[in-house]
Design a protein around this motif. Structure first.
Motif, short mmCIF file in Angstrom:
data_model
loop_
_atom_site.label_atom_id
_atom_site.label_comp_id
_atom_site.label_asym_id
_atom_site.label_seq_id
_atom_site.Cartn_x
_atom_site.Cartn_y
_atom_site.Cartn_z
N ALA A 1 -10.73 3.10 -4.10
CA ALA A 1 -11.38 4.12 -3.84
C ALA A 1 -12.53 3.54 -2.91
CB ALA A 1 -11.92 5.05 -4.77
N LEU A 2 -13.25 4.24 -2.21
CA LEU A 2 -14.48 3.79 -1.49
C LEU A 2 -15.70 4.12 -2.40
CD1 LEU A 2 -14.01 5.19 2.26
CD2 LEU A 2 -14.00 2.92 1.37
N PRO A 3 -16.46 3.25 -2.49
CA PRO A 3 -17.79 3.68 -3.33
C PRO A 3 -18.49 4.91 -2.85
CG PRO A 3 -18.25 1.73 -1.92
CD PRO A 3 -16.94 2.13 -1.61
N HIS B 1 0.66 -1.32 -0.03
CA HIS B 1 -0.08 -0.02 -0.18
C HIS B 1 0.90 1.01 -0.13
CE1 HIS B 1 -2.89 2.94 1.45
NE2 HIS B 1 -3.80 2.00 1.13
N ASP B 2 0.23 2.32 -0.45
CA ASP B 2 1.13 3.68 -0.49
C ASP B 2 1.60 3.92 1.09
OD1 ASP B 2 -1.33 4.36 0.36
OD2 ASP B 2 -1.55 6.02 -1.25
N ALA C 1 -6.88 -1.00 2.40
CA ALA C 1 -7.54 0.39 2.67
C ALA C 1 -7.60 1.14 1.42
CB ALA C 1 -6.61 0.74 3.52
N PRO C 2 -8.48 2.22 1.13
CA PRO C 2 -8.24 2.98 0.09
C PRO C 2 -6.89 3.28 -0.17
CG PRO C 2 -10.29 3.34 1.42
CD PRO C 2 -9.30 2.50 2.13
N GLY C 3 -6.60 3.66 -1.64
CA GLY C 3 -5.17 4.48 -1.76
C GLY C 3 -4.62 3.48 -2.88
#
Length: 144
Positions: free
Chosen positions: A141-143, A76-77, A113-115
């Motif tokens: 991304a989250l919807p 993840h970033d 997680a988003p990212g």
């Protein structure tokens, strides 16, 4: 004379070692939102290996097996989500032909997680010379 040259060529060509061939893919799913918590994304990473590219060996019991060294890195970033190393062993088979006809698949799920994500899957046998490497990057991304 040309027969001997042709025979030598066939013997040498038979020793060419190609690497493992696989078809990886992934899908991002979302667990439903619960209360005030947003939906939770998770990654399903799966692949199918072409059994004709796997080197099988017969053990002392006469059973044919293939072992594939598998390395999975999901980055993840903000850091490493998963880093796994293991051997994927094929189903025991009574003959080499039966071993080469089986489906070799694997599936893993990771909560993410988003990212920005980077996925790296490496499949190899022996000392890693015959390896398959898959690298991909995705934005989660989250919807809305």
């Amino acid at each position: 004379m040309s027969r001997w040259i042709g025979l030598c060529f066939l013997l040498l060509a038979g020793e060419v070692a190609y690497g493992i061939n696989a078809l990886p893919t992934y899908t991002v799913f979302y667990l439903p939102a619960q209360g005030s918590k947003p939906p939770q994304p998770y990654l399903e990473l799966y692949w199918q290996i072409d059994p004709s590219t796997v080197r099988f060996a017969q053990n002392e019991n006469g059973v044919w097996l293939g072992k594939i060294k598998t390395t999975i890195d999901i980055i993840h970033d903000t850091g490493v989500i998963a880093s796994e190393k293991y051997y994927l062993q094929t189903t025991p088979a009574a003959s080499l032909m039966a071993a080469q006809l089986q489906n070799i698949m694997d599936l893993h799920r990771y909560v993410i997680a988003p990212g920005q994500l980077k996925i790296i899957v490496t499949l190899s046998q022996d000392d890693g010379e015959r390896s398959f490497r898959y690298i991909d990057s995705i934005d989660v991304a989250l919807p809305q």
